[in-house]
Design an enzyme around this catalytic site. Structure first.
Site: not given
Ligand code: RNT
Ligand code: ZN
Length: 415
Positions: A182, A223, A225, A256, A259, A283, A291, A323
């Site tokens: 990420w 990942e 976002k 995630d 995200h 995540h 977020d 996460d």
């Molecule tokens: C950040 C991402 C990522 C982090 C970690 C620390 O928005 O979610 O995964 O939370 O890598």
């Molecule tokens: Zn994450």
């Protein structure tokens, strides 16, 4: 008959074998992120900013882990409160640097030997992440997508080394280590050089992935976002960018729950991704307005995510992890609570008579489908969960929180 016996009979009547559900639950790992325990600080001795890059832990509850020993102690406590199979998810900034200043482009497997040893002792797998934030070379807002070659190359080297470390960890543990990438790259305000950054990021990733490692040792995940704090207008690694990348290159896509736009549902993305991607890394957190870095609770969406995985028969292709970062409550409790919740949601999904629901659907009996889904919500899953906790030797509901409070009194408050 005890509570579990009654529940077993009740589920049997609707075609569910609780023993089978418990067996499946017991062999599905959940990867627990270590960074909840120290607000994402890490153990580097550099003077880098503590956060930055669009991630932020708020709250100053006492007792956070200040070094590797304290983090491992806290993790052991957390592990003792979560039933089932576990992995621990670490970041490059959590290496055992022994007080030395080790640059991000200098890390190697030797800095993670303590983790390997610890994981073996605690019988858990490990997952890994390169850390592309909290660093002077991330301050411009761009890391792998930086137009300056020296900065980009620095981060490419860091991620290459992270992959090498992941490979080593996976090989040592005999358990695949997922290396999740990420990056915070993006901008606060309207940005006109979008294609340029995205092309640069694609090329940087291509270079990073040039070396192949055996899948038994490590797998790569990317990942996306939507936005970060101070990065509200533009994110290079958007959903579309990484989805395309993961599909084209055979990588895992990381979803995630924090995200996406608040009305977008990760639960619905699972079946959209599975026909195309190698697999998914989750995540999980709880979205509260922006977020989502709040502790996972038993929301409809968390249950829906687990139901989608189970209905798709994809427990082997979807890697489940936590996460979030909340520094405003007991961090050990926060971590254990989120992971327990995820296991509960998974159990709930495993206790679903999916074949019956599908038969209603096929015969267009949508009332019967809805009624069964609704009745299931108050079926005695709690008694099955209790049995799982007992079988796994961890405290059940209404008991485990006291363990956290005792640990706070005896350990955390003395820091
Ligand atoms: C950040 C991402 C990522 C982090 C970690 C620390 O928005 O979610 O995964 O939370 O890598
Ligand atoms: Zn994450």
């Amino acid at each position: 008959m005890d509570g579990y016996g009654i529940a077993k009979e009740k589920y049997k009547k609707i075609g569910i074998d609780t023993e089978n559900a418990l067996k499946l639950l017991g062999c599905t790992p959940v990867s627990i992120h270590c960074w909840q325990l120290d607000d994402c600080g890490g153990f580097e001795t550099s003077d880098a900013a503590l956060s930055g890059g669009g991630i932020l832990s708020t709250g100053c509850y006492p007792g956070k882990a200040r070094n590797l020993k304290e983090m491992m102690d806290d993790l052991e406590k957390v592990l003792s409160l979560i039933p089932g199979k576990k992995k621990v998810n670490i970041h490059a900034i959590y290496g055992d640097f022994q007080g030395k200043k080790v640059g991000r482009a200098e890390i190697g497997p030797e800095h993670f030997e303590s983790w390997v040893k610890w994981a073996k002792k605690n019988e858990v797998g490990l997952d890994f992440n390169p850390s592309l934030f909290s660093h002077p070379l991330a301050e411009s807002g761009y890391t792998l997508a930086n137009q300056a070659k020296e900065i980009r190359d620095f981060w490419i080297e860091h991620v290459k080394r992270s992959r090498e470390i992941s490979n080593h960890i996976g090989e040592e543990l005999g358990n695949t280590c997922i290396n999740n990438i990420w990056i915070p790259d993006g901008s606060k305000d309207n940005t006109v050089t979008r294609l340029e950054h995205r092309q640069i990021l694609k090329d940087a990733l291509d270079e990073i992935f040039e070396k192949d490692y055996p899948e038994d040792n490590m797998m790569d995940a990317v990942e996306s976002k939507l936005f970060g704090i101070g990065l509200e207008s533009y994110t290079v690694g958007s959903n579309e960018f990484y989805f395309n990348y993961a599909v084209q290159k055979g990588k895992l896509i990381t979803l995630d729950t924090g995200h996406f736009h608040p009305a977008e549902l990760v639960s619905d993305k699972i079946s959209a991704a599975l026909p195309f991607v190698k697999g998914i890394l989750l995540h999980l957190s709880r979205g509260v307005r922006w977020d989502s870095d709040h502790v996972t609770t038993l929301s409809e969406e968390i249950v829906a995510i687990m139901q989608e995985i189970v209905r798709a028969g994809a427990l082997d292709r979807v890697h489940i992890g936590t996460d979030y970062f909340d520094g405003s409550i007991n961090r050990v409790g926060a971590l254990a609570l989120g992971a327990r919740t995820i296991m509960k949601a998974l159990l709930f999904a495993l206790l679903e008579p999916t074949a019956t629901l599908r038969s209603y659907e096929i015969s267009e009996n949508f009332f019967a489908r809805l009624a069964l889904l609704e009745d299931l919500k108050v079926a005695p899953a709690g008694a099955v969960w209790e049995k799982f906790c007992i079988d796994q030797g961890v405290p059940g509901d209404f008991k485990w929180a006291q363990d956290v409070l005792d640990y706070e009194r005896d350990v955390l408050n003395k820091r």
